[in-house]
Enzyme design. Structure first.
Site, PDB file in Angstrom:
ATOM      1  N   SER A   1     -11.542  13.783  19.438  1.00  0.00           N
ATOM      2  CA  SER A   1     -12.024  12.400  19.262  1.00  0.00           C
ATOM      3  C   SER A   1     -11.222  11.317  19.722  1.00  0.00           C
ATOM      4  CB  SER A   1     -12.748  11.896  18.070  1.00  0.00           C
ATOM      5  OG  SER A   1     -13.845  12.675  18.007  1.00  0.00           O
TER       6      SER A   1
ATOM      7  N   GLY B   1     -27.610  23.889   9.060  1.00  0.00           N
ATOM      8  CA  GLY B   1     -26.637  22.931   8.443  1.00  0.00           C
ATOM      9  C   GLY B   1     -26.681  21.585   8.869  1.00  0.00           C
ATOM     10  N   GLY B   2     -25.712  20.628   8.601  1.00  0.00           N
ATOM     11  CA  GLY B   2     -25.790  19.385   8.894  1.00  0.00           C
ATOM     12  C   GLY B   2     -25.915  19.002  10.362  1.00  0.00           C
ATOM     13  N   ALA B   3     -25.693  19.775  11.384  1.00  0.00           N
ATOM     14  CA  ALA B   3     -25.710  19.605  12.921  1.00  0.00           C
ATOM     15  C   ALA B   3     -27.153  19.859  13.164  1.00  0.00           C
ATOM     16  CB  ALA B   3     -24.700  20.351  13.783  1.00  0.00           C
TER      17      ALA B   3
ATOM     18  N   LYS C   1     -20.102  13.406   6.035  1.00  0.00           N
ATOM     19  CA  LYS C   1     -21.211  12.977   6.635  1.00  0.00           C
ATOM     20  C   LYS C   1     -22.448  12.181   5.636  1.00  0.00           C
ATOM     21  CE  LYS C   1     -20.876  14.858  11.203  1.00  0.00           C
ATOM     22  NZ  LYS C   1     -21.230  15.432  12.314  1.00  0.00           N
TER      23      LYS C   1
ATOM     24  N   ASP D   1     -24.707  11.504  16.740  1.00  0.00           N
ATOM     25  CA  ASP D   1     -24.856  13.042  17.129  1.00  0.00           C
ATOM     26  C   ASP D   1     -26.378  13.170  17.481  1.00  0.00           C
ATOM     27  OD1 ASP D   1     -22.534  14.143  16.222  1.00  0.00           O
ATOM     28  OD2 ASP D   1     -22.968  14.593  14.004  1.00  0.00           O
TER      29      ASP D   1
ATOM     30  N   THR E   1     -16.562  13.084  10.206  1.00  0.00           N
ATOM     31  CA  THR E   1     -17.033  14.464  10.434  1.00  0.00           C
ATOM     32  C   THR E   1     -16.992  15.352   8.965  1.00  0.00           C
ATOM     33  OG1 THR E   1     -16.403  16.200  11.953  1.00  0.00           O
ATOM     34  CG2 THR E   1     -14.646  15.345  11.169  1.00  0.00           C
TER      35      THR E   1
ATOM     36  N   ASN F   1     -22.338   9.457  10.930  1.00  0.00           N
ATOM     37  CA  ASN F   1     -20.991  10.057  11.798  1.00  0.00           C
ATOM     38  C   ASN F   1     -20.331   8.813  12.292  1.00  0.00           C
ATOM     39  OD1 ASN F   1     -22.384   9.799  14.041  1.00  0.00           O
ATOM     40  ND2 ASN F   1     -21.515  11.189  15.050  1.00  0.00           N
TER      41      ASN F   1
ATOM     42  N   LEU G   1     -32.365  32.201   4.304  1.00  0.00           N
ATOM     43  CA  LEU G   1     -33.734  31.535   4.644  1.00  0.00           C
ATOM     44  C   LEU G   1     -34.103  30.377   3.688  1.00  0.00           C
ATOM     45  CD1 LEU G   1     -36.230  32.556   6.005  1.00  0.00           C
ATOM     46  CD2 LEU G   1     -37.113  33.870   3.895  1.00  0.00           C
TER      47      LEU G   1
END
Ligand code: NAP
Length: 492
Positions: free
Chosen positions: A247, A356-358, A294, A330, A290, A315, A380
């Site tokens: 970044s 996950g987060g993304a 977040k 994001d 990051t 973010n 699962l």
């Protein structure tokens, strides 16, 4: 001033190191402890071989020196070589004046008086590789009373330690010339913002090889550390880890291109609350967030956007009036490379690998644009939780092959395949037909195994680097109010 530390084994290599970094630094530090012993005799004439002022240092092993030398011969060698035209000499604060034997024309002379006559400034130094001592302020005062310049090189282990270093400028105004170095990863922000902590100079090296080091080119061209002043607006990125981030290479060239007196700095953070204290104290204008913060920043935000509320993660934080505002770039950064296809209705179904987060930002972005999403994940239970929040289908990653030929878009959101694990592929059982768009959020390497397989099948592929750049450009807009300037190709 920016000072290049020279730690090569020969004088010739040290000189070529200066040549490589000539345009970036104002002075150099010759480290005798790094030189091969048979090179020492050439060191006296070293200042005559360069136009940069030279600091002479023979660091003790216990203070980070590179070889063991008995104390008497270390100080004797230092004094012998100091007969050359050096501008500064670094002497540890605990070395007594009587140990510094100075001789002129065969006569003993007072060390400090001799240095004054010769115009050599004495730096009195203290090193702590274990932390920041509680008595750092009084130490600086003591060091200043024994030389011309007090130097403390300490190792912050938390943001609270970093705050202590930022207090030095105001607390120690009476010590005019001082050098303050924050070592290790927590110290990186203090090295870049060295003027803000009241330091006369900051050290840098030819090629950063150890954590916390910064190379001369990055200091001068990327961070422009020597040009930052009281009016510079400070931005940054918080994370843990954070030093791998690209970044700064997106934001700093952008600031530079629009002639905005601002800098974007990586902050390793252990505790979000202490970071907000630091942000208030040094008046940070905005920052990126990051992993793993977040969600943790949310309680500190006075205002959040609809996406942040929906995704539950932020973010980007900006200072708006007297409060902090949270946005999530994001979300839009992910959408930007596929916005045309979404608008045309070419993407109606998607498979999201990971939860996950993304994956959360990705799934909400797709769902909000009426794309039918199925989430497949190793665990699962995690897939089920995300599917409930987003009203999507879910399945085990083991069943990924069941979705071959059934979706318009496949998004790989796990960290599998990310450098250094470059040979791995979370989508192994999936067969590309060539009709899908394959989108990997991993940006290092640009060509993951997942993308290579998709490309071989004839798919359109999108690297995570595109999303990274897209979300970074949106952060730039949030920080500055300007579009990201054209013509910059950041190395992400
Ligand atoms: P995260 O919250 O830790 O989620 C990691 C996900 O990966 C989870 O679903 C996890 O599954 C799965 N996973 C981890 N190891 C796995 C393995 N060996 N096999 C199968 N699945 C595995 O991380 P994140 O924040 O979502 O980030 C994920 C990736 O996206 C990272 O590589 C990050 O750099 C990238 N990212 C890129 C951008 C960009 O702008 N390009 C933006 C954000 C994130 P379990 O639930 O089973 O643990």
């Amino acid at each position: 001033m920016l000072c290049l530390t020279l730690t090569e084994r020969t004088i010739a290599e040290d000189l070529s190191c200066i040549e490589r970094n000539r345009g970036y630094v104002d002075l150099v530090e010759l480290r005798l402890d790094a030189l091969d012993p048979n090179e020492l005799e050439k060191a006296k004439s070293f200042p005559d071989c360069t136009d940069k002022p030279v600091i002479l240092t023979f660091r003790r092993k216990a203070d980070g020196g590179l070889r063991e030398v008995d104390e008497k011969s270390r100080l004797k060698t230092l004094c012998d070589i100091l007969h050359g035209n050096f501008a500064y000499v670094d002497v540890e604060g605990d070395v007594k004046k009587s140990e510094l034997r100075w001789e002129e024309d065969g006569q003993k002379a007072d060390f400090e008086a001799a240095m004054k006559r010769r115009g050599v400034r004495i730096i009195r130094s203290f090193h702590d590789f274990g932390g920041v001592p509680d008595d750092i302020f009084s130490r600086i005062a003591r060091l200043a009373s024994h030389g011309d310049i007090a130097k403390v090189a300490v190792t912050p282990k938390s943001i609270m330690d970093v705050i202590t270093l930022f207090k030095i400028k105001d607390e120690m105004k009476e010590v005019k010339d001082k050098i303050i170095i924050g070592m290790g990863q927590y110290g990186v922000c203090t090295r870049i913002l060295y003027k803000r902590i009241g330091s006369l100079l900051s050290f840098c090296c030819d090629k950063a090889s150890q954590v916390g080091q910064l190379d001369a080119r990055a200091m001068k061209e990327l961070y422009r550390a020597d040009r930052l002043d009281e009016r510079t607006h400070v931005y940054g990125i918080i994370g843990n880890p954070v030093m791998h981030t690209s970044s700064p290479r997106i934001q700093n060239p952008g600031f530079h291109a629009i002639h905005y007196n601002a800098v974007y700095v990586p902050f390793l953070v252990d505790n979000v609350r202490s970071f907000f204290m630091l942000a208030e104290m040094i008046h940070i204008y905005g920052f990126s967030v990051t992993v793993p913060f977040k969600m943790q920043v949310l309680p500190y935000l006075g205002k959040i956007t609809r996406e942040v509320k929906q995704i539950g993660a932020c973010n980007t934080v900006t200072r708006i009036g007297g409060m902090w505002k949270g946005t999530n770039t994001d979300y839009y950064g992910f959408l930007s490379p596929i916005s045309d296809e979404i608008e045309r209705g070419d993407i109606r179904s998607a498979l999201v690998i990971g939860s996950g987060g993304a994956a959360r930002a990705v799934t909400f972005a797709l769902r909000n644009h009426d794309v039918k999403v199925t989430i497949v994940n190793r665990t699962l239970e995690h897939a089920r939780t995300l599917s409930r929040a987003t009203m999507c289908g879910y399945d085990s990653l083991d069943h990924i092959n069941n979705y071959s030929g059934k979706v318009d878009l496949v998004v790989q959101t796990t960290s599998v395949g990310m450098s250094p694990d470059e040979k791995s592929d979370a989508s192994q059982g999936f067969h590309f037909t060539g009709e899908e768009i394959a989108y990997d959020l991993v940006y290092k390497p640009r060509e993951t195994v997942f993308l290579q397989r998709a490309e071989q099948a004839g798919c359109r592929t999108i690297s995570g680097a595109k999303m990274l750049l897209g979300q970074g450009m949106l952060q730039f807009e949030a920080f500055t109010g300007y579009h990201y300037p054209p013509g910059i190709d950041p190395e992400v």
